[in-house]
Design a protein around this motif. Structure first.
Motif, short mmCIF file in Angstrom:
data_model
loop_
_atom_site.label_atom_id
_atom_site.label_comp_id
_atom_site.label_asym_id
_atom_site.label_seq_id
_atom_site.Cartn_x
_atom_site.Cartn_y
_atom_site.Cartn_z
N SER A 231 -1.65 12.22 -34.24
CA SER A 231 -1.18 10.86 -34.56
C SER A 231 -2.14 9.82 -34.01
O SER A 231 -2.50 8.85 -34.69
CB SER A 231 0.23 10.63 -33.99
N LEU A 232 -2.55 10.01 -32.76
CA LEU A 232 -3.46 9.06 -32.13
C LEU A 232 -4.82 9.05 -32.84
O LEU A 232 -5.43 7.99 -33.04
CB LEU A 232 -3.63 9.40 -30.65
N ARG A 233 -5.27 10.23 -33.26
CA ARG A 233 -6.55 10.32 -33.97
C ARG A 233 -6.48 9.58 -35.31
O ARG A 233 -7.44 8.93 -35.73
CB ARG A 233 -6.95 11.77 -34.20
N ALA A 234 -5.33 9.63 -35.96
CA ALA A 234 -5.17 8.91 -37.23
C ALA A 234 -5.30 7.41 -37.02
O ALA A 234 -5.89 6.70 -37.85
CB ALA A 234 -3.82 9.25 -37.85
N VAL A 235 -4.75 6.92 -35.91
CA VAL A 235 -4.87 5.49 -35.60
C VAL A 235 -6.31 5.14 -35.27
O VAL A 235 -6.84 4.12 -35.74
CB VAL A 235 -3.93 5.11 -34.44
N VAL A 236 -6.96 5.98 -34.48
CA VAL A 236 -8.36 5.73 -34.10
C VAL A 236 -9.24 5.65 -35.35
O VAL A 236 -10.14 4.79 -35.45
CB VAL A 236 -8.87 6.83 -33.15
N ARG A 237 -8.99 6.49 -36.34
CA ARG A 237 -9.81 6.52 -37.55
C ARG A 237 -9.72 5.23 -38.36
O ARG A 237 -10.61 4.95 -39.18
CB ARG A 237 -9.41 7.71 -38.41
N THR A 238 -8.68 4.46 -38.16
CA THR A 238 -8.57 3.21 -38.91
C THR A 238 -9.64 2.20 -38.50
O THR A 238 -9.83 1.20 -39.19
CB THR A 238 -7.18 2.57 -38.72
N CYS A 239 -10.31 2.44 -37.40
CA CYS A 239 -11.39 1.55 -36.95
C CYS A 239 -12.72 1.84 -37.63
O CYS A 239 -13.65 1.03 -37.56
CB CYS A 239 -11.59 1.68 -35.44
N ALA A 240 -12.83 3.01 -38.25
CA ALA A 240 -14.12 3.47 -38.77
C ALA A 240 -14.60 2.60 -39.93
O ALA A 240 -13.81 2.16 -40.78
CB ALA A 240 -14.01 4.91 -39.21
N ALA A 241 -15.90 2.35 -39.93
CA ALA A 241 -16.54 1.60 -41.03
C ALA A 241 -18.03 1.89 -41.02
O ALA A 241 -18.65 1.94 -39.95
CB ALA A 241 -16.28 0.10 -40.87
N ASP A 242 -18.59 2.10 -42.19
CA ASP A 242 -20.03 2.34 -42.33
C ASP A 242 -20.51 3.50 -41.47
O ASP A 242 -21.59 3.45 -40.86
CB ASP A 242 -20.82 1.07 -41.97
N GLY A 243 -19.70 4.54 -41.38
CA GLY A 243 -20.10 5.73 -40.64
C GLY A 243 -20.01 5.61 -39.13
O GLY A 243 -20.44 6.52 -38.41
N ASN A 245 -17.57 4.20 -35.57
CA ASN A 245 -16.23 3.84 -35.10
C ASN A 245 -16.36 3.08 -33.78
O ASN A 245 -16.39 3.68 -32.70
CB ASN A 245 -15.36 5.08 -34.91
N PRO A 246 -16.46 1.76 -33.85
CA PRO A 246 -16.69 0.97 -32.64
C PRO A 246 -15.55 1.02 -31.63
O PRO A 246 -15.75 0.69 -30.46
CB PRO A 246 -16.89 -0.45 -33.18
N CYS A 247 -14.36 1.45 -32.05
CA CYS A 247 -13.23 1.54 -31.11
C CYS A 247 -13.41 2.68 -30.11
O CYS A 247 -12.88 2.63 -29.00
CB CYS A 247 -11.91 1.75 -31.86
N ILE A 248 -14.17 3.71 -30.53
CA ILE A 248 -14.28 4.91 -29.70
C ILE A 248 -15.72 5.26 -29.35
O ILE A 248 -15.97 6.17 -28.56
CB ILE A 248 -13.59 6.11 -30.41
N ASP A 249 -16.69 4.52 -29.91
CA ASP A 249 -18.09 4.85 -29.63
C ASP A 249 -18.70 4.00 -28.53
O ASP A 249 -19.89 4.12 -28.22
CB ASP A 249 -18.94 4.77 -30.90
N GLY A 250 -17.90 3.12 -27.92
CA GLY A 250 -18.38 2.32 -26.80
C GLY A 250 -18.78 0.91 -27.17
O GLY A 250 -19.06 0.09 -26.28
N THR A 251 -18.78 0.57 -28.45
CA THR A 251 -19.18 -0.77 -28.87
C THR A 251 -18.32 -1.85 -28.21
O THR A 251 -18.84 -2.85 -27.72
CB THR A 251 -19.09 -0.91 -30.40
N TYR A 252 -17.02 -1.64 -28.21
CA TYR A 252 -16.11 -2.63 -27.64
C TYR A 252 -15.88 -2.41 -26.14
O TYR A 252 -15.30 -3.28 -25.47
CB TYR A 252 -14.76 -2.61 -28.34
N ASN A 253 -16.30 -1.25 -25.63
CA ASN A 253 -16.09 -0.93 -24.22
C ASN A 253 -17.28 -1.41 -23.40
O ASN A 253 -17.96 -0.66 -22.72
CB ASN A 253 -15.91 0.59 -24.05
N ASP A 254 -17.52 -2.69 -23.48
CA ASP A 254 -18.69 -3.31 -22.85
C ASP A 254 -18.27 -4.69 -22.40
O ASP A 254 -17.62 -5.43 -23.15
CB ASP A 254 -19.84 -3.38 -23.86
N PHE A 255 -18.64 -5.05 -21.18
CA PHE A 255 -18.23 -6.36 -20.65
C PHE A 255 -18.68 -7.49 -21.55
O PHE A 255 -17.95 -8.46 -21.77
CB PHE A 255 -18.80 -6.56 -19.24
N GLU A 256 -19.87 -7.36 -22.11
CA GLU A 256 -20.39 -8.41 -22.98
C GLU A 256 -19.59 -8.53 -24.28
O GLU A 256 -19.56 -9.59 -24.91
CB GLU A 256 -21.87 -8.13 -23.31
N ASN A 257 -18.94 -7.44 -24.67
CA ASN A 257 -18.18 -7.44 -25.93
C ASN A 257 -16.67 -7.42 -25.70
O ASN A 257 -15.91 -7.08 -26.61
CB ASN A 257 -18.57 -6.21 -26.77
#
Length: 417
Positions: A231-243, A245-257
């Motif tokens: 279930s959680l993985r299905a929610v995580v996948r909703t963030c994916a775009a253009d190959g 997934n910034p929700c889980i690849d560290g893009t948003y897990n940054d103080f600057e972001n």
């Protein structure tokens, strides 16, 4: 004027002597010091590093408690609010910045109690209706022993502009509603990484599927619930775009972001956002000129096949060495901070300049706070009160030592195709 006051004092002294009463000893002017670092992960509404917030708390409190010298956020403070060992040293009076009370997350309550650096409060503030979840999270073992005075609550929410998304009560219904939007933008944004954050999302998803009982069993590295993970993985996948997934690849897990997901949602560049209620503060501040917040919808995030909100609690902890006058001062302080009138001006960001002021949209740990006139009149606070009324407490111990392993395990599963 001063001479008149002096003359009246002399007359009073003579009268006391004539009646056989002793004159009270002169006041030494000494004040009871009280140092309190406050939980910092809240919106800085004034953009001044909480200086105006701390100054008003000190001024308002000392106006009615002139015998107490309150210091909010002492400049020497360097501790990590999620590292109980460092907090314990300072609460014990060791190091260069000892303090008497600290506001921090009850997820480390068990470790703070085990350290011996905190002790139970004699009582909670009188006449205040605390959220039951906050009280439970602030207790250990015996329900009569309260180690924390609850102040803030947190929950995972979905921010959207869609009624169908708002009504989704399961992870599968949420995914279906997002697909139904049919937009070109990514479905969701939100930071899902972090050694505290990702395990908390899993525990939330576990509660959605199994309910709030025995929630501490979800804090483990020995076995994960496969249905909850799916279930959680299905929610995580909703963030994916253009190959990606910034929700889980560290893009948003940054103080600057840190604010990037809220900004993207505000600008209509993603359809929804996953985050705490206070993200509304940043979203509204980031809306394009002329855009209205009236279209915004907020709902408790369904991360599993159900929707049982879990509530994190930030509470005030009392140093084991804060006794006598210090304890009395601390009790007066928590009583002031728990008043609906105090919550009202903090929630409505009245420490910030009036022009452009946006409420903080934090969740107060008292039910009374929602009845304050300005809070009750706000379009979002009553909704937040309803959504969290039956929330259950996040476990108050056990995650500290296994959180990094949990994050690694969960990330590996959730990042897989």
């Amino acid at each position: 004027m001063r001479s008149n006051v002096r003359w009246l004092w002399l007359v009073g002294a003579v009268l006391l002597w004539a009646c056989g009463e002793e004159e009270p000893p002169p006041s030494t002017g000494a004040k009871i010091p009280l140092r309190v670092p406050m939980y910092p992960y809240i919106p800085d509404a004034a953009g001044d590093g909480f200086k105006a917030l701390a100054a008003r708390i000190e001024a308002d409190f000392e106006l009615s408690h002139p015998n107490i010298d309150l210091e909010i956020n002492p400049p020497c403070f360097q501790d990590d609010f999620y590292e109980p060992a460092g907090i314990a040293r300072s609460l014990n009076g060791e190091g260069d910045c000892a303090y008497d009370v600290i506001e921090t997350d009850t997820s480390i309550l068990g470790e703070l109690v085990a350290s011996g650096s905190v002790r139970p409060w004699p009582r909670l503030p009188d006449g205040i209706s605390f959220h039951p979840s906050g009280v439970t999270a602030s207790q250990q073992t015996d329900p009569a022993v309260v180690y924390g005075v609850p102040h803030w609550l947190c929950n995972h929410f979905i921010m959207s502009r869609s009624e169908s998304v708002r009504q989704a009560q399961t992870a599968s219904a949420l995914v279906q509603a997002l697909v139904g939007l049919g937009t070109a933008e990514p479905d969701m944004a939100g930071d899902m990484l972090g050694s505290w954050n990702l395990p908390s999302l899993y525990v939330d998803a576990w509660a959605d599927r199994h309910g709030g009982e025995s929630l501490s069993t979800a804090v483990t590295t020995s076995s994960y619930d496969s249905a909850v993970l799916e279930s959680l993985r299905a929610v995580v996948r909703t963030c994916a775009a253009d190959g990606k997934n910034p929700c889980i690849d560290g893009t948003y897990n940054d103080f600057e972001n840190f604010d990037l997901p809220a900004q993207l949602f505000a600008q209509g560049k993603v359809d929804t956002m996953l985050g705490y209620s206070e993200r509304l503060h940043t979203i509204i501040k980031s809306l394009p000129a002329g855009a209205s917040a009236s279209a915004l919808q907020i709902s408790s995030a369904p991360l599993g096949e159900g929707n049982t909100p879990i509530l994190f609690t930030d509470s005030y902890f009392l140093s084991a060495r804060c006794t006598g006058d210090c304890e009395k001062a601390a009790l007066e302080f928590t009583a002031y901070m728990s008043q609906p009138s105090t919550f009202e001006w903090i929630l409505m960001s009245e420490d910030a300049p009036e022009a452009g002021r946006v409420p903080r949209y934090l969740l107060p740990a008292t039910l009374d706070a929602y009845e304050a006139p300005k809070v009750r009149a706000d379009p979002f606070y009553p909704v937040l009160a309803t959504l969290t009324r039956n929330g259950v407490p996040f476990p108050n111990g056990g995650l500290l030592t296994i959180r990094k392993q949990m994050e690694a395990d969960l990330k590996a599963v959730l990042s897989s195709p």
